[in-house]
Design a protein around this motif. Structure first.
Motif, PDB file in Angstrom:
ATOM      1  N   GLN A 325      80.919  94.650  50.512  1.00 37.85           N
ATOM      2  CA  GLN A 325      82.033  95.570  50.338  1.00 37.85           C
ATOM      3  C   GLN A 325      81.529  96.927  49.825  1.00 37.85           C
ATOM      4  N   PRO A 326      82.306  98.018  50.066  1.00 36.69           N
ATOM      5  CA  PRO A 326      81.831  99.374  49.748  1.00 36.69           C
ATOM      6  C   PRO A 326      81.343  99.572  48.322  1.00 36.69           C
ATOM      7  N   GLY A 327      82.051  99.025  47.316  1.00 34.98           N
ATOM      8  CA  GLY A 327      81.629  99.237  45.933  1.00 34.98           C
ATOM      9  C   GLY A 327      80.276  98.617  45.648  1.00 34.98           C
ATOM     10  N   GLN A 328      80.099  97.353  46.063  1.00 36.97           N
ATOM     11  CA  GLN A 328      78.822  96.681  45.858  1.00 36.97           C
ATOM     12  C   GLN A 328      77.733  97.344  46.695  1.00 36.97           C
ATOM     13  N   LEU A 329      78.096  97.797  47.892  1.00 38.94           N
ATOM     14  CA  LEU A 329      77.120  98.473  48.758  1.00 38.94           C
ATOM     15  C   LEU A 329      76.577  99.715  48.068  1.00 38.94           C
ATOM     16  N   MET A 330      77.457 100.473  47.408  1.00 41.69           N
ATOM     17  CA  MET A 330      77.006 101.676  46.711  1.00 41.69           C
ATOM     18  C   MET A 330      76.086 101.322  45.549  1.00 41.69           C
ATOM     19  N   SER A 331      76.367 100.241  44.843  1.00 40.36           N
ATOM     20  CA  SER A 331      75.520  99.844  43.717  1.00 40.36           C
ATOM     21  C   SER A 331      74.113  99.500  44.198  1.00 40.36           C
ATOM     22  N   TRP A 332      74.030  98.740  45.289  1.00 43.92           N
ATOM     23  CA  TRP A 332      72.708  98.374  45.801  1.00 43.92           C
ATOM     24  C   TRP A 332      71.994  99.579  46.408  1.00 43.92           C
ATOM     25  N   LEU A 333      72.757 100.488  46.996  1.00 47.74           N
ATOM     26  CA  LEU A 333      72.153 101.712  47.539  1.00 47.74           C
ATOM     27  C   LEU A 333      71.586 102.567  46.400  1.00 47.74           C
ATOM     28  N   ASN A 334      72.283 102.579  45.270  1.00 44.76           N
ATOM     29  CA  ASN A 334      71.783 103.300  44.103  1.00 44.76           C
ATOM     30  C   ASN A 334      70.487 102.683  43.592  1.00 44.76           C
ATOM     31  N   GLN A 335      70.415 101.342  43.591  1.00 46.05           N
ATOM     32  CA  GLN A 335      69.186 100.671  43.170  1.00 46.05           C
ATOM     33  C   GLN A 335      68.028 101.008  44.105  1.00 46.05           C
ATOM     34  N   LEU A 336      68.324 101.046  45.396  1.00 42.10           N
ATOM     35  CA  LEU A 336      67.293 101.371  46.388  1.00 42.10           C
ATOM     36  C   LEU A 336      66.749 102.774  46.155  1.00 42.10           C
ATOM     37  N   LEU A 337      67.625 103.733  45.938  1.00 38.70           N
ATOM     38  CA  LEU A 337      67.174 105.107  45.733  1.00 38.70           C
ATOM     39  C   LEU A 337      66.465 105.257  44.399  1.00 38.70           C
ATOM     40  N   ASP A 338      66.907 104.511  43.400  1.00 41.85           N
ATOM     41  CA  ASP A 338      66.293 104.577  42.075  1.00 41.85           C
ATOM     42  C   ASP A 338      64.874 104.002  42.096  1.00 41.85           C
ATOM     43  N   ALA A 339      64.617 103.082  43.037  1.00 42.91           N
ATOM     44  CA  ALA A 339      63.315 102.417  43.097  1.00 42.91           C
ATOM     45  C   ALA A 339      62.319 103.126  44.020  1.00 42.91           C
ATOM     46  N   THR A 340      62.727 104.190  44.678  1.00 44.47           N
ATOM     47  CA  THR A 340      61.817 104.877  45.597  1.00 44.47           C
ATOM     48  C   THR A 340      60.725 105.602  44.825  1.00 44.47           C
ATOM     49  N   VAL A 341      59.579 105.803  45.488  1.00 36.63           N
ATOM     50  CA  VAL A 341      58.433 106.456  44.850  1.00 36.63           C
ATOM     51  C   VAL A 341      58.755 107.915  44.539  1.00 36.63           C
ATOM     52  N   GLN A 342      59.406 108.604  45.494  1.00 33.79           N
ATOM     53  CA  GLN A 342      59.761 110.002  45.281  1.00 33.79           C
ATOM     54  C   GLN A 342      61.187 110.072  44.740  1.00 33.79           C
TER      55      GLN A 342
END
Length: 471
Positions: A325-342
């Protein structure tokens, strides 16, 4: 200067003082004009084009200063050579960093094997004015080894073939400093046509050559940067075109079901930057019959940002396909961006539309809320809580729901189209409601928005996604 030994022509007379003064005045007026243009030009050390232009301005000014000083020497006459320092006036010294070069003269009498140098030539070559001038046979001792054949050839052609000398070579001064010297000269012929002497004017052009070399290197660097920028831009465009949906038209349910949404989208590049940004739009028919609508923006420009945008968009599609669902999708997308090298920041809005109930479930991450147009009026949907992607770890994103009706038009856009801090831009979008209500389809609606905003001076890229409920 021509020698008094010349038997086949009279010594040249210096030009009148008045004519040289007129040339000096013209040179100084031109120098003032060039300096005024240089001062009015922008000065941005980060822009290679402007660095190259400024280098050319400086070179032109230095050369005009040089010309001014040389005309003054021509007007005032040459400094006489002197056998000893006590009788030799000290020539003016060029300011540090100036291109002004000393000009010295010399004459070598081939009949008596005598040499005569001006005081400036002693300074150019770094020689003690009390020392006797070097003969033609001794002169190569001052020249770099690799340049000696060049000097020998020039002198030989002058004395044997009566050819003028015009060339450059490098000399080594007693203190070890290497200087570039430009030499011009001619033979002075005896009554029988043979060379009786040779005169020459020697000029230290080291600073001039250094400045020209720097201009050339700056130009080459600019060309390389332009080529790099063009290559990067082409790669970013190709990557963007490969990732963003190329469709314009209607989206249907699986297996040829009834039409539910009429969709159209457009990417609008920045009007102030040639680089591609990280904006995206997307629409995807999901396995359960729902439809995913999303737009977003990753901060920055260039290939790296476009690549990051492609990664985020792929993650959005994959999680939506898995039923997130959109809310959970945004949370996981935030984790993905937070974990990027740059480290990076992004904003996005993600909507999941269920056609059976015409229910729109959506979440946002620091992004402009969708606009809903119905019956000739428009309004902004109330956004649920959500911070920028990548701004903080463990962020939680709320969801909101909206029930749509047949004929409703949903407009999703990125911040570059109508910045949130600009109420005027939002009002201009909402004021389009009557015209959008009369449009034939989503594609016409996109065209109306582009006509209203596409030609404006946008500082950032923008995406527009239109979805009209058709059944």
């Amino acid at each position: 200067m021509p020698s008094h030994l010349s038997a086949d022509r009279p010594a040249a007379q210096p030009p009148g003082r008045g004519s040289v003064d007129a040339l000096i005045s013209q040179t100084r007026r031109l120098r003032g004009d060039v300096d005024a243009v240089r001062r009015d030009a922008r000065s941005d050390d980060s822009d290679p084009q402007e660095r190259w232009q400024r280098a050319l301005y400086d070179l032109a000014l230095h050369q005009l200063n040089d010309l001014d000083e040389h005309l003054a020497q021509l007007r005032d006459g040459p400094h006489p050579a002197a056998p000893a320092p006590a009788a030799q006036p000290e020539p003016p010294v060029a300011p540090r960093g100036s291109l002004l070069s000393r000009v010295g003269s010399a004459e070598w009498n081939l009949l008596t094997d005598e040499a005569s140098w001006s005081g400036e030539l002693y300074q150019i070559l770094g020689r003690d004015p009390a020392a006797p001038p070097l003969t033609l046979d001794e002169l190569p001792a001052l020249v770099l080894d690799e340049d000696r054949p060049k000097l020998t050839a020039m002198v030989t052609h002058c004395l044997v073939d009566a050819k003028p000398i015009d060339g450059e070579f490098h000399i080594v001064r007693p203190d070890g400093e290497v200087r570039t010297v430009h030499m011009m000269g001619e033979p002075v012929l005896d009554s029988d046509g043979s060379a009786a002497s040779m005169w020459a004017v020697l000029r230290d052009v080291s600073e001039l050559r250094r400045c020209r070399r720097e201009v050339s290197e700056t130009r080459d660097s600019l060309q390389r940067q332009r080529h790099h920028a063009q290559t990067e831009h082409r790669l970013a465009v190709e990557l963007q075109e490969a990732v963003l949906p190329p469709w314009r038209g209607s989206l249907r349910l699986p297996h040829g079901g009834p039409r539910t949404l009429d969709l159209a989208a457009r990417y609008l590049p920045s009007s102030t930057s040639a680089l591609i940004g990280g904006d995206w739009y997307d629409a995807l028919e999901l396995a359960d019959g729902d439809t995913l609508l999303s737009v977003g923006d990753l901060t920055g420009h260039g290939v790296a940002v476009t690549s990051g945008m492609a990664t985020l968009l792929g993650a959005v599609r994959g999680m939506a396909m898995a039923g997130t669902q959109p809310g959970q999708l945004m949370s996981w997308l935030n984790q993905l961006l937070d974990a990027t090298v740059q480290p990076a920041l992004g904003s996005a809005v993600c909507c999941r539309y269920r056609p059976e109930t015409r229910t729109l479930t959506w979440a946002q991450a620091g992004h402009p809320a969708p606009l809903l147009f119905r019956d000739g009026t428009g309004r902004r949907l109330n956004p649920p809580d959500g911070v920028l992607l990548g701004a903080t770890s463990g962020a939680v994103y709320a969801q909101a729901e909206e029930t749509l009706e047949v004929g409703d038009l949903l407009l999703l856009h990125t911040d570059g189209l109508a910045p949130r801090h600009s109420g005027d831009s939002l009002n201009r979008l909402l004021d389009l409601a009557p015209r959008l209500d009369g449009a034939r389809g989503a594609q016409d609606c996109v065209r109306l928005v582009v006509e209203a905003f596409g030609e404006s001076e946008r500082e950032d890229d923008a995406c527009v996604l239109m979805a009209r409920v058709t059944s």
